[in-house]
Design an enzyme around this catalytic site. Sequence first.
Site, PDB file in Angstrom:
ATOM      1  N   ASP A  12       0.812  -1.224   0.000  1.00 25.47           N
ATOM      2  CA  ASP A  12       0.000   0.000   0.000  1.00 25.47           C
ATOM      3  C   ASP A  12       0.843   1.271   0.000  1.00 25.47           C
ATOM      4  OD1 ASP A  12      -2.196  -1.689   0.149  1.00 25.47           O
ATOM      5  OD2 ASP A  12      -2.185  -1.671   2.342  1.00 25.47           O
ATOM      6  N   LYS A  17      -0.656   4.328  -8.246  1.00 22.91           N
ATOM      7  CA  LYS A  17      -0.571   5.694  -8.769  1.00 22.91           C
ATOM      8  C   LYS A  17       0.621   5.848  -9.726  1.00 22.91           C
ATOM      9  CE  LYS A  17       0.455  10.395  -7.675  1.00 22.91           C
ATOM     10  NZ  LYS A  17       0.967  11.352  -6.713  1.00 22.91           N
ATOM     11  N   HIS A  40      -4.817  -1.898  -5.546  1.00 25.89           N
ATOM     12  CA  HIS A  40      -4.057  -0.763  -6.074  1.00 25.89           C
ATOM     13  C   HIS A  40      -5.032   0.317  -6.512  1.00 25.89           C
ATOM     14  CE1 HIS A  40      -0.627  -3.818  -7.108  1.00 25.89           C
ATOM     15  NE2 HIS A  40      -0.857  -3.707  -5.836  1.00 25.89           N
ATOM     16  N   ARG A 297      -9.691  -2.590   6.377  1.00 24.52           N
ATOM     17  CA  ARG A 297      -9.149  -2.594   7.746  1.00 24.52           C
ATOM     18  C   ARG A 297      -8.296  -1.340   7.988  1.00 24.52           C
ATOM     19  NH1 ARG A 297      -6.051  -8.248   7.988  1.00 24.52           N
ATOM     20  NH2 ARG A 297      -5.684  -7.687   5.822  1.00 24.52           N
TER      21      ARG A 297
HETATM   22  P1  GDP Z   1      -0.780   0.276  -3.596  1.00 27.11           P
HETATM   23  O1  GDP Z   1      -1.363  -0.991  -3.082  1.00 27.11           O
HETATM   24  O2  GDP Z   1       0.697   0.352  -3.371  1.00 27.11           O
HETATM   25  O3  GDP Z   1      -1.145   0.581  -5.013  1.00 27.11           O
HETATM   26  O4  GDP Z   1      -1.397   1.437  -2.691  1.00 27.11           O
HETATM   27  P2  GDP Z   1      -2.955   1.602  -2.282  1.00 27.11           P
HETATM   28  O5  GDP Z   1      -3.674   2.046  -3.502  1.00 27.11           O
HETATM   29  O6  GDP Z   1      -3.443   0.416  -1.567  1.00 27.11           O
HETATM   30  O7  GDP Z   1      -2.857   2.747  -1.184  1.00 27.11           O
HETATM   31  C1  GDP Z   1      -2.272   3.975  -1.474  1.00 27.11           C
HETATM   32  C2  GDP Z   1      -3.300   5.084  -1.246  1.00 27.11           C
HETATM   33  O8  GDP Z   1      -2.657   6.322  -1.202  1.00 27.11           O
HETATM   34  C3  GDP Z   1      -4.326   5.208  -2.360  1.00 27.11           C
HETATM   35  O9  GDP Z   1      -5.553   5.600  -1.792  1.00 27.11           O
HETATM   36  C4  GDP Z   1      -3.762   6.316  -3.259  1.00 27.11           C
HETATM   37  O10 GDP Z   1      -4.779   7.017  -3.958  1.00 27.11           O
HETATM   38  C5  GDP Z   1      -3.124   7.198  -2.229  1.00 27.11           C
HETATM   39  N1  GDP Z   1      -1.935   7.924  -2.681  1.00 27.11           N
HETATM   40  C6  GDP Z   1      -0.949   7.503  -3.514  1.00 27.11           C
HETATM   41  N2  GDP Z   1       0.036   8.419  -3.588  1.00 27.11           N
HETATM   42  C7  GDP Z   1      -0.352   9.453  -2.783  1.00 27.11           C
HETATM   43  C8  GDP Z   1       0.262  10.685  -2.395  1.00 27.11           C
HETATM   44  O11 GDP Z   1       1.364  11.035  -2.817  1.00 27.11           O
HETATM   45  N3  GDP Z   1      -0.427  11.465  -1.505  1.00 27.11           N
HETATM   46  C9  GDP Z   1      -1.642  11.107  -1.007  1.00 27.11           C
HETATM   47  N4  GDP Z   1      -2.242  11.919  -0.127  1.00 27.11           N
HETATM   48  N5  GDP Z   1      -2.234   9.944  -1.341  1.00 27.11           N
HETATM   49  C10 GDP Z   1      -1.599   9.130  -2.207  1.00 27.11           C
HETATM   50  P1  IMO Z   2      -0.816  -4.249  -2.162  1.00 28.13           P
HETATM   51  O1  IMO Z   2      -0.404  -4.848  -3.479  1.00 28.13           O
HETATM   52  C1  IMO Z   2      -0.947  -4.547   2.212  1.00 28.13           C
HETATM   53  C2  IMO Z   2      -0.875  -8.585   3.891  1.00 28.13           C
HETATM   54  C3  IMO Z   2      -2.163  -8.932   4.609  1.00 28.13           C
HETATM   55  C4  IMO Z   2      -1.646  -9.890   5.658  1.00 28.13           C
HETATM   56  C5  IMO Z   2      -0.559 -10.650   4.900  1.00 28.13           C
HETATM   57  C6  IMO Z   2      -1.012 -11.985   4.344  1.00 28.13           C
HETATM   58  O2  IMO Z   2      -2.124  -3.552  -2.194  1.00 28.13           O
HETATM   59  O3  IMO Z   2       0.281  -3.429  -1.591  1.00 28.13           O
HETATM   60  P2  IMO Z   2      -2.604 -12.658   2.334  1.00 28.13           P
HETATM   61  O4  IMO Z   2      -4.052 -12.365   2.102  1.00 28.13           O
HETATM   62  O5  IMO Z   2      -1.712 -12.146   1.269  1.00 28.13           O
HETATM   63  O6  IMO Z   2      -2.339 -14.087   2.648  1.00 28.13           O
HETATM   64  O7  IMO Z   2      -2.260 -11.846   3.692  1.00 28.13           O
HETATM   65  O8  IMO Z   2      -0.161  -9.811   3.840  1.00 28.13           O
HETATM   66  N1  IMO Z   2      -1.038  -8.106   2.505  1.00 28.13           N
HETATM   67  C7  IMO Z   2      -1.027  -6.820   2.142  1.00 28.13           C
HETATM   68  N2  IMO Z   2      -0.948  -5.707   2.899  1.00 28.13           N
HETATM   69  N3  IMO Z   2      -1.005  -4.457   0.867  1.00 28.13           N
HETATM   70  C8  IMO Z   2      -1.072  -5.557   0.102  1.00 28.13           C
HETATM   71  O9  IMO Z   2      -1.034  -5.533  -1.245  1.00 28.13           O
HETATM   72  C9  IMO Z   2      -1.106  -6.817   0.744  1.00 28.13           C
HETATM   73  N4  IMO Z   2      -1.185  -8.090   0.305  1.00 28.13           N
HETATM   74  C10 IMO Z   2      -1.127  -8.853   1.389  1.00 28.13           C
HETATM   75  O10 IMO Z   2      -2.757  -7.794   5.176  1.00 28.13           O
HETATM   76  O11 IMO Z   2      -1.018  -9.190   6.692  1.00 28.13           O
HETATM   77 MG    MG Z   3      -2.847  -1.670  -1.743  1.00 21.73          MG
END
Ligand code: GDP
Ligand code: IMO
Ligand code: MG
Length: 418
Positions: A12, A17, A40, A297
């Site tokens: 995350d 992005k 994502h 969560r």
């Molecule tokens: P990923 O799993 O790595 O793609 O990340 P996620 O999408 O799960 O979580 C990242 C969150 O941060 C998303 O809601 C994005 O829209 C947001 N986000 C990404 N880059 C930035 C940033 O530079 N600033 C802010 N405020 N939010 C961001």
């Molecule tokens: P992105 O690609 C954050 C975490 C789960 C849990 C552990 C195992 O969005 O960054 P799983 O369901 O994979 O067996 O869970 O890994 N986890 C992530 N946490 N971002 C993710 O993916 C995750 N993929 C798995 O929360 O702790």
């Molecule tokens: Mg994510």
Amino acid sequence: MVDLVIGTQWGDEGKGKLIDLLAGNYDIIARANGGANAGHSVKFKDKSFAFHLIPSGVFSEKAQVVIGHGTVLHLETLEQELNDLEKEGISVTGRLFISDRAHITTDLHKEIDGAQEELKAGQKVGTTKRGIGPTYADKMNRIGLRMYDLLEPELFEEKLRLLFNWHKKTLNIELNADEYLAKYQKLAEKLKPFIADTAYFLNKSLKEGKTVLVEGAHGVMLDIDHGTYPFVTSSNVISANMATGLGLPPQAIKDAFGIVKAYTTRVGSGPFPTELTDALGDQIREAGGEYGTTTGRPRRCGWFDAMVVKYAVMLCGLTAINLTKLDVLDKLETVKFAVGYSHNGKKLDCIPASLKVLEEVEVEYLEMPGWQQSTAACRKFADLPQAAQDYVKKLEELVECPIRWIGVGPKREETVVR
Ligand code: GDP
Ligand code: IMO
Ligand code: MG
């Protein structure tokens, strides 16, 4: 030429992005690992999208999108994502390629995931319950279902019945095989046009001079081998597995871009040395909207940890970093980050294998003044307040990798490019 986008912390970090931002520069965007545990997010035309299986680069309409054999696919989720894209008027016809060797996550795997978590009692991993671990386990046990099997209905039925019986016998978990066979028949019709030999397709495309951007899932600290095992996911997350999961020669990889959040978050259980369990942690969670994209969560929040990111730079051979969510720290009076760990008075070189040690480390922090003004409108490095520039430069120096992009908001354009 192949470039990678890799999560460097506990997921995350904001991979979606950067993928969306860079997608227009590449011919092909590909996913290599993980499944619908990934979430994502992309902000597109002021709307938020969350991708679990389809690469986030899909909004670049000239790009071909590939889902490699290293992924595990819950077909109902895939269908849902395709429908959602269709509703937005985004067509993937003729440009989506799903590996014939990717393994299928069934609802049975999701059930097993939940049941295994219960068995772990006090040692729950806190999985996303998307059936990821059980699907990879069945792959290794050589009883898994592959996308190719959908194309041979008799073979598919035989394999599905074996799989369902297997888990009935071993775990006493049972789902109605007949019901699922009928459901998969329909899904096969919908997905058939996309099933392809993606390793061949990618290698042929590289020979033709096409460029590929790989969208890594999760983060290095969740890597099955290098992460905080057993509190990890069930795939390898590091650069090398991006070649494995797509069938690409490693020497085809040029750049590996690490996505680094300006602080740290984690969902699920396991050690987190810089975690803030106080009001400041809550403040960062609210400012950053740190709630899971997949499960909703609340994410655990803490300070930036240079030990973690240095580890990712080392394991992934990162060539540049996208520091994300700098804006989330805008209001803080002081910003802190971990620069080292020691245990029983002895300095540690790297992340220890022992979770007990990792839980007990004394964290050495460096503190810097905050900038206490909005960075959201900054587009050039010089636009950032001096204290924010100093923070970025210090992180760069600590992790020994250049920071090329700085995120100051969730929208594509809210990025400082250096
Ligand atoms: P990923 O799993 O790595 O793609 O990340 P996620 O999408 O799960 O979580 C990242 C969150 O941060 C998303 O809601 C994005 O829209 C947001 N986000 C990404 N880059 C930035 C940033 O530079 N600033 C802010 N405020 N939010 C961001
Ligand atoms: P992105 O690609 C954050 C975490 C789960 C849990 C552990 C195992 O969005 O960054 P799983 O369901 O994979 O067996 O869970 O890994 N986890 C992530 N946490 N971002 C993710 O993916 C995750 N993929 C798995 O929360 O702790
Ligand atoms: Mg994510």
